[in-house]
Scaffold this motif. Sequence first.
Motif, PDB file in Angstrom:
ATOM      1  N   PHE A  51       8.997  -3.464   6.948  1.00 13.74           N
ATOM      2  CA  PHE A  51       8.710  -4.873   7.212  1.00 13.74           C
ATOM      3  C   PHE A  51       7.203  -5.110   7.333  1.00 13.74           C
ATOM      4  O   PHE A  51       6.651  -6.027   6.706  1.00 13.74           O
ATOM      5  CB  PHE A  51       9.435  -5.301   8.492  1.00 13.74           C
ATOM      6  N   VAL A  52       6.522  -4.286   8.101  1.00 14.37           N
ATOM      7  CA  VAL A  52       5.082  -4.473   8.292  1.00 14.37           C
ATOM      8  C   VAL A  52       4.313  -4.096   7.033  1.00 14.37           C
ATOM      9  O   VAL A  52       3.341  -4.769   6.663  1.00 14.37           O
ATOM     10  CB  VAL A  52       4.586  -3.669   9.509  1.00 14.37           C
ATOM     11  N   CYS A  53       4.742  -3.048   6.334  1.00 16.08           N
ATOM     12  CA  CYS A  53       4.051  -2.659   5.103  1.00 16.08           C
ATOM     13  C   CYS A  53       4.156  -3.746   4.031  1.00 16.08           C
ATOM     14  O   CYS A  53       3.204  -3.973   3.268  1.00 16.08           O
ATOM     15  CB  CYS A  53       4.604  -1.331   4.580  1.00 16.08           C
ATOM     16  N   ARG A  54       5.277  -4.434   3.980  1.00 18.90           N
ATOM     17  CA  ARG A  54       5.395  -5.556   3.033  1.00 18.90           C
ATOM     18  C   ARG A  54       4.400  -6.666   3.391  1.00 18.90           C
ATOM     19  O   ARG A  54       3.774  -7.262   2.504  1.00 18.90           O
ATOM     20  CB  ARG A  54       6.814  -6.116   3.032  1.00 18.90           C
ATOM     21  N   LYS A  55       4.256  -6.951   4.669  1.00 12.61           N
ATOM     22  CA  LYS A  55       3.325  -8.006   5.075  1.00 12.61           C
ATOM     23  C   LYS A  55       1.884  -7.599   4.779  1.00 12.61           C
ATOM     24  O   LYS A  55       1.071  -8.436   4.342  1.00 12.61           O
ATOM     25  CB  LYS A  55       3.499  -8.337   6.555  1.00 12.61           C
ATOM     26  N   LEU A  56       1.540  -6.353   4.994  1.00 11.42           N
ATOM     27  CA  LEU A  56       0.203  -5.865   4.647  1.00 11.42           C
ATOM     28  C   LEU A  56      -0.026  -5.974   3.140  1.00 11.42           C
ATOM     29  O   LEU A  56      -1.107  -6.392   2.692  1.00 11.42           O
ATOM     30  CB  LEU A  56       0.035  -4.412   5.102  1.00 11.42           C
ATOM     31  N   TYR A  57       0.981  -5.612   2.357  1.00 12.65           N
ATOM     32  CA  TYR A  57       0.861  -5.681   0.899  1.00 12.65           C
ATOM     33  C   TYR A  57       0.611  -7.123   0.453  1.00 12.65           C
ATOM     34  O   TYR A  57      -0.262  -7.389  -0.378  1.00 12.65           O
ATOM     35  CB  TYR A  57       2.123  -5.122   0.253  1.00 12.65           C
ATOM     36  N   ARG A  58       1.377  -8.049   1.007  1.00 10.07           N
ATOM     37  CA  ARG A  58       1.216  -9.452   0.610  1.00 10.07           C
ATOM     38  C   ARG A  58      -0.124 -10.022   1.076  1.00 10.07           C
ATOM     39  O   ARG A  58      -0.664 -10.931   0.443  1.00 10.07           O
ATOM     40  CB  ARG A  58       2.375 -10.288   1.169  1.00 10.07           C
ATOM     41  N   PHE A  59      -0.655  -9.499   2.152  1.00  9.68           N
ATOM     42  CA  PHE A  59      -1.939  -9.972   2.686  1.00  9.68           C
ATOM     43  C   PHE A  59      -3.101  -9.455   1.845  1.00  9.68           C
ATOM     44  O   PHE A  59      -4.089 -10.171   1.633  1.00  9.68           O
ATOM     45  CB  PHE A  59      -2.077  -9.499   4.128  1.00  9.68           C
ATOM     46  N   PHE A  60      -2.997  -8.220   1.344  1.00  9.01           N
ATOM     47  CA  PHE A  60      -4.129  -7.589   0.683  1.00  9.01           C
ATOM     48  C   PHE A  60      -3.988  -7.431  -0.831  1.00  9.01           C
ATOM     49  O   PHE A  60      -4.984  -7.221  -1.519  1.00  9.01           O
ATOM     50  CB  PHE A  60      -4.383  -6.201   1.279  1.00  9.01           C
ATOM     51  N   VAL A  61      -2.748  -7.520  -1.377  1.00 11.34           N
ATOM     52  CA  VAL A  61      -2.577  -7.215  -2.800  1.00 11.34           C
ATOM     53  C   VAL A  61      -1.962  -8.399  -3.550  1.00 11.34           C
ATOM     54  O   VAL A  61      -2.628  -9.066  -4.333  1.00 11.34           O
ATOM     55  CB  VAL A  61      -1.731  -5.941  -3.001  1.00 11.34           C
ATOM     56  N   TYR A  62      -0.677  -8.654  -3.323  1.00  8.66           N
ATOM     57  CA  TYR A  62       0.011  -9.712  -4.074  1.00  8.66           C
ATOM     58  C   TYR A  62       1.308 -10.045  -3.373  1.00  8.66           C
ATOM     59  O   TYR A  62       1.912  -9.197  -2.721  1.00  8.66           O
ATOM     60  CB  TYR A  62       0.279  -9.254  -5.516  1.00  8.66           C
ATOM     61  N   HIS A  63       1.756 -11.291  -3.552  1.00  6.39           N
ATOM     62  CA  HIS A  63       2.930 -11.733  -2.790  1.00  6.39           C
ATOM     63  C   HIS A  63       4.250 -11.288  -3.399  1.00  6.39           C
ATOM     64  O   HIS A  63       5.258 -11.195  -2.702  1.00  6.39           O
ATOM     65  CB  HIS A  63       2.922 -13.260  -2.647  1.00  6.39           C
ATOM     66  N   ASP A  64       4.277 -11.038  -4.702  1.00  6.78           N
ATOM     67  CA  ASP A  64       5.533 -10.704  -5.363  1.00  6.78           C
ATOM     68  C   ASP A  64       5.747  -9.191  -5.304  1.00  6.78           C
ATOM     69  O   ASP A  64       5.014  -8.417  -5.929  1.00  6.78           O
ATOM     70  CB  ASP A  64       5.502 -11.176  -6.816  1.00  6.78           C
ATOM     71  N   ILE A  65       6.757  -8.768  -4.559  1.00 12.27           N
ATOM     72  CA  ILE A  65       7.073  -7.341  -4.440  1.00 12.27           C
ATOM     73  C   ILE A  65       8.287  -7.060  -5.315  1.00 12.27           C
ATOM     74  O   ILE A  65       9.422  -7.402  -4.963  1.00 12.27           O
ATOM     75  CB  ILE A  65       7.334  -6.952  -2.976  1.00 12.27           C
ATOM     76  N   GLU A  82       7.816   1.829   0.047  1.00 14.45           N
ATOM     77  CA  GLU A  82       8.541   2.927   0.699  1.00 14.45           C
ATOM     78  C   GLU A  82       7.626   4.105   1.038  1.00 14.45           C
ATOM     79  O   GLU A  82       7.698   4.633   2.155  1.00 14.45           O
ATOM     80  CB  GLU A  82       9.716   3.370  -0.166  1.00 14.45           C
ATOM     81  N   PRO A  83       6.727   4.540   0.123  1.00 12.93           N
ATOM     82  CA  PRO A  83       5.789   5.610   0.508  1.00 12.93           C
ATOM     83  C   PRO A  83       4.854   5.207   1.653  1.00 12.93           C
ATOM     84  O   PRO A  83       4.571   6.027   2.536  1.00 12.93           O
ATOM     85  CB  PRO A  83       5.003   5.874  -0.776  1.00 12.93           C
ATOM     86  N   LEU A  84       4.382   3.946   1.655  1.00 12.61           N
ATOM     87  CA  LEU A  84       3.537   3.482   2.755  1.00 12.61           C
ATOM     88  C   LEU A  84       4.319   3.486   4.067  1.00 12.61           C
ATOM     89  O   LEU A  84       3.787   3.874   5.118  1.00 12.61           O
ATOM     90  CB  LEU A  84       3.004   2.077   2.471  1.00 12.61           C
ATOM     91  N   ALA A  85       5.571   3.044   4.005  1.00  8.35           N
ATOM     92  CA  ALA A  85       6.403   3.024   5.209  1.00  8.35           C
ATOM     93  C   ALA A  85       6.603   4.435   5.750  1.00  8.35           C
ATOM     94  O   ALA A  85       6.606   4.655   6.972  1.00  8.35           O
ATOM     95  CB  ALA A  85       7.747   2.364   4.907  1.00  8.35           C
ATOM     96  N   GLN A  86       6.756   5.404   4.842  1.00 11.51           N
ATOM     97  CA  GLN A  86       6.933   6.790   5.293  1.00 11.51           C
ATOM     98  C   GLN A  86       5.651   7.315   5.944  1.00 11.51           C
ATOM     99  O   GLN A  86       5.707   8.039   6.951  1.00 11.51           O
ATOM    100  CB  GLN A  86       7.334   7.678   4.117  1.00 11.51           C
ATOM    101  N   PHE A 115       3.567   5.452   7.536  1.00 11.57           N
ATOM    102  CA  PHE A 115       3.571   4.742   8.819  1.00 11.57           C
ATOM    103  C   PHE A 115       4.406   5.514   9.846  1.00 11.57           C
ATOM    104  O   PHE A 115       3.973   5.784  10.965  1.00 11.57           O
ATOM    105  CB  PHE A 115       4.132   3.339   8.602  1.00 11.57           C
ATOM    106  N   ARG A 116       5.632   5.891   9.439  1.00 13.88           N
ATOM    107  CA  ARG A 116       6.523   6.623  10.350  1.00 13.88           C
ATOM    108  C   ARG A 116       5.960   8.010  10.685  1.00 13.88           C
ATOM    109  O   ARG A 116       5.987   8.440  11.839  1.00 13.88           O
ATOM    110  CB  ARG A 116       7.909   6.773   9.723  1.00 13.88           C
ATOM    111  N   ASP A 117       5.462   8.694   9.650  1.00 15.19           N
ATOM    112  CA  ASP A 117       4.966  10.062   9.852  1.00 15.19           C
ATOM    113  C   ASP A 117       3.780  10.103  10.813  1.00 15.19           C
ATOM    114  O   ASP A 117       3.529  11.142  11.441  1.00 15.19           O
ATOM    115  CB  ASP A 117       4.562  10.683   8.515  1.00 15.19           C
ATOM    116  N   ASN A 118       3.051   8.999  10.885  1.00 13.43           N
ATOM    117  CA  ASN A 118       1.892   8.920  11.775  1.00 13.43           C
ATOM    118  C   ASN A 118       2.196   8.142  13.048  1.00 13.43           C
ATOM    119  O   ASN A 118       1.274   7.619  13.697  1.00 13.43           O
ATOM    120  CB  ASN A 118       0.707   8.289  11.036  1.00 13.43           C
ATOM    121  N   ASP A 119       3.491   8.081  13.404  1.00 15.24           N
ATOM    122  CA  ASP A 119       3.927   7.434  14.643  1.00 15.24           C
ATOM    123  C   ASP A 119       3.396   6.012  14.766  1.00 15.24           C
ATOM    124  O   ASP A 119       2.980   5.573  15.820  1.00 15.24           O
ATOM    125  CB  ASP A 119       3.512   8.271  15.859  1.00 15.24           C
ATOM    126  N   TYR A 120       3.360   5.308  13.628  1.00 23.04           N
ATOM    127  CA  TYR A 120       2.984   3.903  13.542  1.00 23.04           C
ATOM    128  C   TYR A 120       1.489   3.651  13.788  1.00 23.04           C
ATOM    129  O   TYR A 120       1.098   2.556  14.177  1.00 23.04           O
ATOM    130  CB  TYR A 120       3.854   3.036  14.457  1.00 23.04           C
TER     131      TYR A 120
END
Length: 330
Positions: free
Chosen positions: A211-225, A235-239, A241-246
Motif C-alpha cells: 500500500f505504501v510503496c504504491r503511494k510512493l510510486y505514484r508520488f515520484f514516478v507515475y500514477h498508472d500502476i 512487489e520487490p519494493l514491498a519486500q 520494505f518488509r526485509d528492513n522492518d519498514y
Amino acid sequence: NNADFSDPAVPFGQSFLNATYEPAAEPYRAESTRAWWLRQMLDSGRSIREKMTLFWHNHIPVQFQEALFGSMLYRYNKTLRDDALGNFKTLVRDITLDPAMLFYLNGYLNSKFAPDENYAREIQELFVIGKDLPNHFTEDDVKAAARLLTGWRTDGFSTYFFANEHDTDNKQFSAFYNNRLIPGRSGPNAGDAELDDFLDMLFDHPEAARFVCRKLYRFFVYHDISTETEQNVIEPLAQIFRDNDYDILPVLDALFKSEHFFDVLNRGAIIKSPADMAIGLFRQFGIQLPGSTDLFDTFAISFQINQAMSAMLQHIGDPPNVSGWQAYYQ
C-alpha cells in the motif's frame, strides 16, 4: 503581532511554542507555522526530507483549521519531519499519539464508555492497509481497534494515558488479520502494550508494505500502476520494505537507483502539484528572499506564496479532508 493584532502572551519575535492556548492568537500562530514550513521547503537545499515531509502530511494529514493550536501544529510537523526518512512503523506510532492527531480525529475523546471509531477506521483504511482489496478489514475490526485505543488524552503539548477510561476486555479481529486476538490489559502501561500489539498486527499484513510503496510510486514516478509494474516494481519494493522492518530509506534508495525510475518513458510523466510549481519557481530561478532577521517581511512573503498555492488548491497544512489532496489524475 501586527498593526491589527498583538498576541497577549508572546512579544513580537519570540517563540509561541510553549505559550498556552490563546483563541484569538491561534489563527496567527497557525499561519506563522505554515509560513515557517514554507521557508523550510524553499531553503532546504539538495535534500529529500522536505519532499517526504509533504508526502507524509498528505498520507497522514492533520488539517490546521480543524486543530487550531499553533504549537500543537508545529509539533505535528516536527513529528513528520523527524520520522520522514526513518521507520514507517515508528512514524505511525508517533502520529497515533501525536496531540494534533488525537485532537483532529477525536482520539482524545475515545473511552470505554463511548468508543470513537474515527482514528481506528482511518489508520486501517487510509494510513496502513488501504481499502481497495477485494476482501478487506471489517466493521468489527474497526470497533475492536477503537476499543483498543481508548484512554489516550492530550493537553496539546503532551500525551498521557488514563487507565480508568481504557477498555480492558480482549479485542478479537477478523480472518483478514488471521483472527488475531489482542489481550486486554489494565494498569498504566495497558495503552502502550495494546497499541504495540495492534501495530504489529497491521504491519504483519502483507498489504501494508504494498500500500505504501504504491503511494510512493505514484508520488515520484507515475500514477498508472500496470500489472507488470505491480509485479516487477511494487512487489520487490514491498519486500525490501518488509526485509528492513519498514525503514523508509532502503525503499527510496532502491527506487531512485533503479533503471525503471530513469526509463525515458517515465520522465516528465507527472503534472506538477501547486507546491512543486510555486516552490520550484523560486528555487529554479534562485530568487533571493529577505533573511530571517526581517521577521515581518519573511512572514508576509511566505504568506503570499501560501495564498497562491491555496488558490491552486493546495494549501499546505489544510488538505480538504483526511484523505489528503486529490491528485490531478483523480
